[in-house]
Each structure stands twice: as structure tokens, then as C-alpha cells.
Design a protein around this motif. Structure first.
Motif, PDB file in Angstrom:
ATOM      1  N   ARG A 134     -14.183  22.817  20.296  1.00  0.00           N
ATOM      2  CA  ARG A 134     -14.996  23.546  19.324  1.00  0.00           C
ATOM      3  C   ARG A 134     -14.359  23.503  17.944  1.00  0.00           C
ATOM      4  O   ARG A 134     -15.055  23.386  16.931  1.00  0.00           O
ATOM      5  N   ASP A 135     -13.020  23.563  17.895  1.00  0.00           N
ATOM      6  CA  ASP A 135     -12.327  23.484  16.609  1.00  0.00           C
ATOM      7  C   ASP A 135     -12.604  22.147  15.930  1.00  0.00           C
ATOM      8  O   ASP A 135     -12.909  22.097  14.730  1.00  0.00           O
ATOM      9  N   GLU A 138     -16.258  22.125  14.640  1.00  0.00           N
ATOM     10  CA  GLU A 138     -16.494  22.892  13.419  1.00  0.00           C
ATOM     11  C   GLU A 138     -15.860  22.243  12.201  1.00  0.00           C
ATOM     12  O   GLU A 138     -16.330  22.439  11.073  1.00  0.00           O
TER      13      GLU A 138
END
Length: 584
Positions: A134-135, A138
Motif C-alpha cells: 500500500r505504501d 500511494e
């Protein structure tokens, strides 16, 4: 199903790897009814799930006999822990090697900048943990717009670990036309709800039979006093002498404590918990694979996804929180058709709860005593004889040393020295404080107890007296060992036990010295003889009013709650009249 039905690169990889046939879950995902559909798969740990979803997504990734050139990822695999993600990437790498696949990992604890560079160079398959993926998503380093297959491995565990938001963010970033695979050991309601939201007409596969305890794992349970847990661990390790053993604890502190104690006792042990860095974890796992270490002490999360081919023994030092955790822990052994043993160390007060957990998991565990010193020595003798009598070639240098020894020593002396050296290299087994009820009954006629003195304690069945806590208390108060205590007879209001007459005076003095320091309220004093006949038949109720001269109930154990106080029923003085004074 034959390998001929698989894409050529994968069939070649399986043959080279030594696969003779597919496991049940691998065969199920390659059937015609599973092709092109979303999959909701429930399969046991160690059943070959990684290769299964690798085979299931092959038709979406391979064009002909090769994959498209590395560009945007075509497949996304999400796993709950670093170890499992790295293991999955390793499996997919050899499976897709002939198809020239590029597999990139994105896991917490690794160099994020290097991962971003790897992603920028293109990849067909990305494997990672929810938080790190997810990092990258994003930050714009991970583009999921071309994903054809999304796989959630150990989906139930990821939801239990609180990764729901991360998983939803990743799936929402993939195209609607993708295939979605949910692989899980169990299918609780949250998994079913996620399947409804992100899957379309999913084909459901379950290879978990009625015997959910895994057919290649032998389950055992041993009941011990809480103070004997670490001694039981040492004796179990020595009794089984497994090539690789894994011990599960509940917290980092307990992992650290047990690991330190094992190393101090001479075991080659490593530790795995959340406080260790990725490089420390890698070093520990490599030590186990190289057989420089034979014991791994770990927490549940740290051990998730670890695959050690030589792991044959799992010990639940601290009990798992539920049936699923029990199976996930135990599933570290008994993998790929190999046999394994899982042992639960059960404190006496928690035996009933463990029996319920085993029943819920449909596991038939054999209840056994803790191996004693003599049991371990007998096993050592067997192993030593097998090791020394194994046929093998004798090197010229070894023969020369043997001839020199025969010139200087007798054969019996050489053999004894060899046995002595072998025993010195192994940690000594432990004498347990506690004894089983059978041992207690056998103590009535032990040698050395022909001339005894009876002592009495002011506790009995009404105070929940039990040999499992009475014996350690006697040993502590009287400064004696368990072998110096004879029969223990528990009555309704008191308990009597035997001490050899030769030790009686020393025991009485020690009890008198420790009486003031002891806060349990138990009084010990010489008795006038054995308990009266019929004492064991006294079934006085544990609740209700006491007999007029019954001793006060001592403070015994933190789990034994005090009785509620009896309300004061004496007449109270009349309240003063607050109205007008009465007329005279």
C-alpha cells in the motif's frame, strides 16, 4: 491430472523439482471448472497452496511458452508476513523460471528504495506484505492497472492482523476484470464477506477433510504444573532429539526468556519475534537450514510462512488462543508428505479448556506424561547404539587413531570414554517438581518409607487441596525434595503425608522457620498417626455453613476466590424519630 495439461514451462519446472503428482489442492485449481474463474480456496497449511495458485494463474500470464516482457505487473500476491512473502516469491521464481518471469518482492523491513527501483524496471509478478504494498501504491511506485490476477494468501490471518483497509485499497486499485483468488485455511464470516464484495461467481474449493488436524501430524498433550513448564520443554527436546524443532510462545519477552535459558543449557537455539530485524531473521533461518541450530523459539506471527524441510517437532510452550492458531502453528511440520509431531504443554488448571479446543479442531490428541530422566536415558542409549553400529567406511587417519588407542587402552575403556564424550555433548534432562496422581499412589509403598512420621496440613478437599500444588508447597516449606515425601492422603478438612523418620526432625524445624514467611495460611505440624479410616469417603459440601470447629479457609491459589461474607443479621438500634415529639 497429468503435467501434460499444464503449460510447458510449468510442467518442466515441476518435473525438474521432483514432483511425481499434484497435491489435492493443486489438482483442484487446474480442473476445467476452475479455469478462468475466481477461486475461494480452503486448504490446510503445508498442502502446496503456493504452487497451487501459481498453476491456477498460469493461463492469464503465459502466452504460448513465455510471458510478456516485464512491464506493469500482471499478478499481485499479498501475504501476511515477510517470511511468507519471501517464501512465496521463492516458490514462484522456480515455478516460472522457464517462462522467464521476473518476480519482485515488496515487504516491510527491507530496503524500500531498492524495491522502488526494481518496480521501475518492470515485473510480471509482485509479491509483498499489505503495508509495504500500500505504501508503494500511494507513492506511485506500484501501478496495479494491468493486474490480471490478484491473490490473497492466508487471507484469514491478514484480516485477524488488522490489514482489512490495506487489502481493500490494493484490490480497489486493480481492474474490475481481474481474477481474484482467496486462499485461507478457514473460511470465517469476514472472509466470506470479502469474497462477496471482490469476487464474481467464485468457484469454491475445500481440501480440508473431517480430520482437520492434518493427517501427517501426530498430536500429543502433556499436563504439568505451571512451575514445570520449562523443565518439560527441556525434557521433550531431549527425548525426541528432533533434527529441527520449533517452540511457540505468546510474547516477545517469553521468546527472549526461553531462548536464553535453552542456550544456557547447551541447546543450539535461535529466536524469531517482532523485535528482530529482517537480517536477524534471515540469519536465524539460515542457521536452521544449515543445521548450525536445531531449535527455533518464535511467536505466532514471526513463524508464519516458515518452511523448514527438516522440521519434525512443534511444541506449544504457551497454548494457542484458538483452534485455528493451533493448526497454523502445528502446520509448520508434517509438510509435503513428511511426518511430524505437535505437542501441547498444558498447565493443570487449563486442561479442560485445551480438551475443548482440540474437540473444536477435530484433533485427537494423545495425553502422555512428561518424559522422565530414565525415559530420556533409555532413548539416548538406543540412539547411541544405532549411531555407533551404522555401517560406513573407515578413513585411514581414523583407523590409525583407533589402533593407537587400542595400544594404550582396553577396548572396554575406549567404549566407555566414547559414551562419556557423547553424553557430555548433550544437555542434562530435568527432574520435575510435580508428580502425577499415579506416582502419588505408588509412593505409598516406596523403599525407604518403612519407618515414617505422619504430618498434617489444615487443608483438605473443602479447600480445593490437590497433590499438584500441595507437593511443591511441602517441598518449599520443609526444604526437601519430592522423592523425600511419601504418601499424601487428602481428607475433607485436612491432609496428611509421610516423611521418613530420619528426616522428620529436620523437616519439622524447617517448617517452623518458614511458617512466618509463608503467606498462604497453611499450617503444617506432626500428626498423631495416619488419617482415620473412612476419611476419603467424607464428602462434606464445599459451600454452605461450616462445622463449629472447622479451620479457617487459608489463601491457597489466586484462582480460588474467597467466599462472600455472611451478612450481619443482628438487630440494629432504632433510628431516632424525626417527626413531632409524642404527646405525653
Amino acid at each position: 491430472m497429468t503435467f501434460a495439461a499444464l503449460p510447458t514451462p510449468l510442467a518442466d519446472a515441476l518435473t525438474t523439482r521432483g514432483y511425481a503428482e499434484l497435491t489435492p489442492v493443486q489438482a483442484a485449481v487446474t480442473q476445467d471448472e476452475a479455469k478462468g474463474r475466481d477461486l475461494l480456496v480452503s486448504a490446510q497449511t503445508g498442502s502446496g497452496k503456493t504452487v497451487a495458485f501459481g498453476l491456477a494463474m498460469a493461463d492469464d500470464l503465459i502466452d504460448g511458452d513465455a510471458m510478456p516482457a516485464p512491464a506493469l505487473p500482471l499478478a499481485l500476491v499479498v501475504a501476511p508476513t515477510r517470511e511468507l512473502a519471501l517464501q512465496v516469491a521463492k516458490e514462484l521464481t522456480w515455478l516460472y523460471a522457464s517462462a522467464r518471469a521476473r518476480v519482485v518482492t515488496c515487504v516491510g523491513g527491507m530496503d524500500a528504495a531498492r524495491e522502488r527501483r526494481n518496480l521501475s524496471h518492470g515485473a510480471q509478478i509482485v509479491v509483498g506484505t499489505p503495508g509495504r504494498l500500500r505504501d508503494h501504491l500511494e507513492r506511485g511506485a506500484l501501478d496495479l492497472s494491468a493486474i490480471r490476477v490478484a491473490v490473497l494468501d492466508e487471507a484469514d490471518e491478514m484480516l485477524d492482523m488488522g490489514f482489512r483497509e490495506e487489502l481493500e485499497a490494493l484490490l480497489d486499485a486493480t481492474p474490475e476484470g481481474r481474477r481474484t483468488f482467496l486462499f485461507s485455511a478457514t473460511l470465517p464470516k469476514p472472509i466470506v464477506a470479502m469474497a462477496r464484495r471482490y469476487q464474481r461467481d467464485a468457484h469454491r474449493i475445500s481440501t480440508v477433510g473431517e480430520d482437520r488436524g492434518h493427517g501427517d501430524i501426530a498430536y500429543q498433550a502433556i499436563a504439568v504444573a505451571p512451575a514445570d513448564i520449562e523443565h518439560a520443554v527441556i525434557n521433550l527436546l531431549r527425548f525426541h532429539e528432533a533434527e529441527t524443532a520449533m517452540l511457540f510462545c505468546a510474547t516477545r519477552d517469553n521468546v527472549r526468556h526461553l531462548h536464553a535459558n535453552l542456550v544456557e543449557r547447551g541447546f543450539a537455539a535461535v529466536a524469531l519475534s517482532g523485535e528482530h530485524s529482517q537480517s536477524e531473521r534471515n540469519a536465524a533461518l539460515q542457521a536452521l537450514r544449515d543445521r548450525r541450530a536445531r531449535v527455533c523459539v518464535a511467536t505466532d506471527v514471526a513463524a508464519r510462512g516458515i518452511d523448514l524441510p527438516t522440521l519434525s517437532l512443534v511444541i506449544h510452550v504457551e497454548l494457542p488462543r484458538d483452534a485455528e492458531t493451533l493448526q497454523h502453528r502445528s502446520g509448520r511440520t508434517g509438510r509435503a508428505g513428511k511426518k511430524g509431531t505437535a505437542i501441547l504443554i498444558v498447565p493443570y488448571p487449563r486442561r479442560r479448556r485445551v480438551e475443548m479446543t482440540l474437540k473444536q479442531a477435530k484433533i485427537a490428541a494423545e495425553w502422555l506424561p512428561v518424559p522422565g530422566v530414565e525415559d530420556i536415558r533409555a532413548k539416548d542409549r538406543e540412539r547411541l547404539m544405532e549411531k555407533l553400529t551404522e555401517p560406513g567406511e573407515i578413513e585411514a587417519e581414523d583407523r590409525a587413531i583407533a589402533e593407537t588407542l587400542l595400544e594404550r587402552m582396553e577396548p572396554i575403556e575406549i567404549a566407555a570414554a566414547l559414551i562419556r564424550a557423547h553424553r557430555a555433548s548433550m544437555p542434562a534432562p530435568e527432574e520435575l517438581i510435580d508428580r502425577s496422581p499415579a506416582e502419588q499412589r505408588a509412593a505409598t509403598h516406596r523403599p525407604g518409607f518403612d519407618d515414617i512420621v505422619w504430618f498434617a496440613m489444615n487443608v483438605g478437599r473443602r479447600q480445593n487441596a490437590d497433590p499438584r500444588w500441595i507437593l511443591p508447597l511441602i517441598c518449599r516449606r520443609g526444604h526437601v525434595t519430592k522423592s523425600e515425601i511419601g504418601a499424601i492422603r487428602i481428607g475433607a478438612g485436612e491432609t496428611r503425608f509421610q516423611v521418613p523418620r530420619a528426616l522428620a526432625d529436620r523437616f519439622a524445624k524447617a517448617v517452623a522457620r518458614t511458617a512466618e514467611a509463608d503467606e498462604d495460611g497453611v499450617l503444617i505440624a506432626p500428626a498423631d498417626g495416619p488419617p482415620p479410616p473412612g476419611t476419603r469417603g467424607d464428602h462434606a459440601p464445599r459451600h454452605g455453613h461450616r462445622k463449629p470447629h472447622a479451620p479457617a479457609r487459608p489463601k491457597l491459589h489466586p484462582t480460588h476466590a474467597a467466599r462472600p461474607a455472611v451478612p450481619d443479621r443482628r438487630p440494629r438500634p432504632a433510628k431516632p424519630h424525626r417527626g413531632k415529639p409524642p404527646k405525653k
